[in-house]
Design an enzyme around this catalytic site. Structure first.
Site, PDB file in Angstrom:
ATOM      1  N   GLU A 262     -69.136  27.117 -24.777  1.00  0.00           N
ATOM      2  CA  GLU A 262     -69.286  28.526 -24.424  1.00  0.00           C
ATOM      3  C   GLU A 262     -70.025  29.274 -25.535  1.00  0.00           C
ATOM      4  OE1 GLU A 262     -65.502  30.223 -23.446  1.00  0.00           O
ATOM      5  OE2 GLU A 262     -65.218  28.949 -21.693  1.00  0.00           O
ATOM      6  N   HIS A 280     -65.218  33.423 -18.580  1.00  0.00           N
ATOM      7  CA  HIS A 280     -64.008  33.499 -19.407  1.00  0.00           C
ATOM      8  C   HIS A 280     -63.360  34.887 -19.284  1.00  0.00           C
ATOM      9  CE1 HIS A 280     -62.086  31.256 -23.012  1.00  0.00           C
ATOM     10  NE2 HIS A 280     -61.194  32.043 -22.445  1.00  0.00           N
TER      11      HIS A 280
END
Length: 527
Positions: A262, A280
């Protein structure tokens, strides 16, 4: 008396500043600074309240001459150099439960979205296609939800799923039968869950034991048409195998809020049919942001003004008088807990910590907390000696403390016994000298060893030539043996070999060792 000073360096709810002031602190809110600006400023503060933007590096900590506590509003502390903080005596706290409801609700939302293909239907409808016959969803009612991880967030998801009239099957090594009944779920092993579940949600941290828990092999064990949701941590699912399963049709749908890497600005999963993703967002609700801000402010103020420690990641709850005496016993206890956590098979739902000799004269609570932290850290990165007892209680683990006044063979002894599906398993250790932890018994077999670094545990039939065989195998694979420890029940019976090795051992080499004549079990260990 001078008030402690606290810096809030990331944007958070304004009530955090109010609570810190009401708690007896002076507060400055200065956000968006560069690392250099933070380094120049941090030396004036006793406390630091952060979210994810501020990076508390070793360089920042070196400049923080007065800093006593760092409070992270949220659960993740990847942006804090915890070893550096510990070396400087800075307590690091987080708020592990402030995001629980929000994350659980996001998992439920993604279950609905993947069941009814809502994102694709929305996109095509807004494109003017009106694809009424193109989408055929499934109901959640009556379906079986497989819950991997039944801790705080997982238990909330279970309650919401039961409210939707789903059946819930849960896999969690620390979920006791009693706690499963309380939650209203069926306790199962992972293979049973994979075979039964129509939907699977993951609610476990990323550790060595949980990494790729939904591997290609395990995804192949799932029911055809399964739908998978992950709002926990990236790395729990083999993303390449997930893509293959979606493309083959074996997996009917998947929704990820987290990725192995990420920010996930480019992923092979993007564009895959029946795949949904969010960036997220598990903790991204206004309520959650308020909760974590208030909690971290309360914790920082309590520590700076009253000395209270809550949700600390790097320090146990000890008085100044107890710490020097207990420290070596806690080290021994953590190693014993780590050993049983790595070796005991099946679900761990009962644990007994016995002390005798000199250890029986001390406060047993920190020793128990150290055992639990050692045992559970292989399943949860956030476990420490402060929160381990709470996490054990949350999972319904029956923890028993036993103090013996009797004199034994050793001047001091700590014994850890866990109840498993294969029966009770016990390990014991002592201190050599004043502070040298040493294993002296494992599963009823006497064996003397230090528990340090990478080790290899082998159970074999006691027979001539075995030591040479295992030594040759390791040598051929470039693995150097540091120390060699042996124990056996009787001549020719079950024997134990405990090796310290330089470097880790591959799964292929473990398989080769298992294939040696007389070998019953080979298990790499790490301390």
């Amino acid at each position: 008396m001078t008030k402690p000073r606290v810096l809030i360096s990331d944007k958070m709810d304004p009530n955090a500043e109010r609570i810190l002031k009401e708690g007896g602190c002076d507060v400055d809110v200065i956000t968006g600074e560069t690392p250099e600006q933070l380094i120049a400023r941090i030396g004036d503060y006793d406390g630091l309240a952060i979210r994810s933007s501020t990076k508390v590096t070793a360089e920042v900590l070196a400049a923080a001459k007065n800093l006593k506590v760092i409070g992270r509003a949220g659960i993740g502390v990847d942006n804090v150099d915890i070893p550096a903080a510990s070396s400087q005596g800075v307590v690091v706290m987080n708020t592990p439960f402030g995001n629980s409801i929000t994350t659980a609700e996001h998992a439920i939302a993604l279950m609905f979205a993947v069941a009814r293909q809502i994102p694709d239907a929305n996109e095509q409808t807004q494109d003017g296609k009106w694809p009424k016959n193109a989408f055929m969803g499934v109901e959640l009612t009556g379906k079986t939800l497989g819950l991997i991880g039944a801790g705080n967030i997982g238990s909330i998801v279970a309650s919401r799923a039961l409210g939707l009239r789903m059946k819930v099957v849960a896999f969690d090594p620390f979920l006791t039968p009693e706690r499963a009944v309380e939650l209203g779920v069926e306790k199962a092993d992972l293979d049973t869950l994979l075979a039964k579940a129509d939907f699977i949600t993951l609610h476990t941290p990323l550790t060595d034991q949980t990494r790729n828990i939904l591997s290609a092999e395990n995804l192949a064990k799932t029911k055809k048409g399964v739908r998978i949701v992950n709002c926990a941590r990236g790395g729990l699912i083999d993303e390449a195998a997930l893509k293959e399963g979606l493309e083959s049709g074996h997996i009917a749908g998947a929704a990820l809020d987290v990725f192995a890497n990420e920010p996930a600005k480019d992923s092979p999963l993007f564009g895959t049919k029946n795949f949904i993703c969010t960036p997220h967002l598990g903790a991204s609700t206004s309520e959650a942001q308020v909760n974590v801000a208030l909690q971290v402010a309360e914790q920082i103020a309590d520590y700076l003004v009253n000395g209270g420690i809550t949700n600390a990641l790097n320090v146990p709850s000890l008085s100044a008088e107890e710490a020097p005496k207990l420290r070596p016993y806690m080290s021994l206890a953590e190693k014993l807990g780590s050993l049983v956590g790595q070796l005991a098979h099946g679900n761990l739902d009962k644990i007994s910590i016995e002390v005798e000799g000199d250890a029986a004269q001390l406060n047993q609570k920190p020793i128990t907390a150290a055992v639990l932290a050692g045992m559970m850290k292989h399943y949860s990165q956030a476990v420490n000696m402060v929160n381990a007892p709470y996490l054990a209680k949350e999972r319904g683990i029956d923890v028993r403390e036993v103090r013996h006044d009797r004199e034994g063979v050793y001047q001091t002894l700590v014994r850890v016994t866990v109840a498993t599906s294969q029966g009770d398993r016990s390990v014991a250790g002592t201190l050599f000298g004043a502070d040298n932890p040493r294993l002296v018994e494992i599963f009823g077999i006497g064996i003397e060893a230090e528990l340090e670094g990478d080790m290899l545990y082998i159970v074999n039939e006691d027979a001539p030539g075995f030591i040479g065989s295992i030594g040759s195998l390791l040598g051929e694979n470039g693995i150097n043996i540091g120390t060699f420890h042996l124990g056996r029940r009787v001549a020719g019976g079950e024997a134990i070999l405990l090796l310290s090795i330089d470097g880790s051992i591959s799964q292929e080499l473990v398989k080769q060792a298992c294939d040696l004549p007389g070998v019953k079990l080979v298990k790499p260990l790490a301390f």
